[in-house]
Motif scaffolding. Sequence first.
Motif, PDB file in Angstrom:
ATOM      1  N   THR A 128     -11.874  13.596  12.644  1.00 28.05           N
ATOM      2  CA  THR A 128     -11.544  12.372  13.376  1.00 28.05           C
ATOM      3  C   THR A 128     -12.415  12.231  14.621  1.00 28.05           C
ATOM      4  N   PRO A 129     -13.227  11.202  14.698  1.00 29.30           N
ATOM      5  CA  PRO A 129     -14.028  11.024  15.911  1.00 29.30           C
ATOM      6  C   PRO A 129     -13.146  10.589  17.085  1.00 29.30           C
ATOM      7  N   GLN A 179     -16.841   9.050  20.776  1.00 24.87           N
ATOM      8  CA  GLN A 179     -17.680   9.236  19.591  1.00 24.87           C
ATOM      9  C   GLN A 179     -17.661   8.007  18.696  1.00 24.87           C
ATOM     10  N   LYS A 180     -16.506   7.337  18.648  1.00 26.80           N
ATOM     11  CA  LYS A 180     -16.415   6.117  17.843  1.00 26.80           C
ATOM     12  C   LYS A 180     -17.388   5.072  18.384  1.00 26.80           C
ATOM     13  N   ALA A 227     -20.841   6.181  17.528  1.00 25.78           N
ATOM     14  CA  ALA A 227     -21.047   6.620  16.146  1.00 25.78           C
ATOM     15  C   ALA A 227     -22.161   5.855  15.441  1.00 25.78           C
ATOM     16  N   GLU A 269     -23.660   4.453  12.125  1.00 24.04           N
ATOM     17  CA  GLU A 269     -23.235   4.066  10.779  1.00 24.04           C
ATOM     18  C   GLU A 269     -24.102   4.810   9.776  1.00 24.04           C
ATOM     19  N   LYS A 271     -20.265  16.046  13.262  1.00 24.04           N
ATOM     20  CA  LYS A 271     -19.600  15.729  14.534  1.00 24.04           C
ATOM     21  C   LYS A 271     -20.619  15.741  15.679  1.00 24.04           C
ATOM     22  N   LYS A 320     -22.617  12.778  15.775  1.00 23.39           N
ATOM     23  CA  LYS A 320     -21.808  11.560  15.962  1.00 23.39           C
ATOM     24  C   LYS A 320     -21.957  10.589  14.790  1.00 23.39           C
ATOM     25  N   GLN A 353     -20.488   8.831  11.319  1.00 20.25           N
ATOM     26  CA  GLN A 353     -19.209   8.504  10.672  1.00 20.25           C
ATOM     27  C   GLN A 353     -19.430   8.392   9.167  1.00 20.25           C
TER      28      GLN A 353
END
Length: 111
Positions: free
Chosen positions: A9-10, A14-15, A18, A20, A52, A55, A57
């Motif tokens: 789970t970021p 990090q979201k 992130a 793509e 992670k 970063k 996703q």
Amino acid sequence: MSFFSKLMTPNKQQKQQAVEVTIDGPDGKAKKLTLYLFESCPFCVRVLKVIKNKKLQLEMRDTMKNQQYEDELVRGGGNSQVPCLKITGNKDDYWMYESSDIIHYIEKQFA
Ligand SMILES: N[C@@H](CCC(=O)N[C@@H](CS)C(=O)NCC(=O)O)C(=O)O
């Protein structure tokens, strides 16, 4: 939250940062990455740490929690071993086994 869940789970920062996870293939077309894994697998944790840190996703498919994911891994890749990175191309999918190969690939693609 378990260590594994944290890696899966970021966090908020990090979201926002992130990346793509689609990459350009040699043909210039985007490819999608999907990681097959399960929690108690130390090789999966090695790969997750790199994802992670970068970063990224990625779509994650837990083969222990979902029989459908296990079935598609065996059908597509020919083996139930995890971690396995599915690289979805325009025509064919490529199923990459071996944590060290996956890590090397990710390090190279997202240097
Ligand atoms: N050399 C492999 C080892 C992977 C491995 O042993 N995975 C185990 C889980 S920790 C597994 O998937 N075992 C079930 C199977 O091979 O079907 C790597 O580095 O990725």
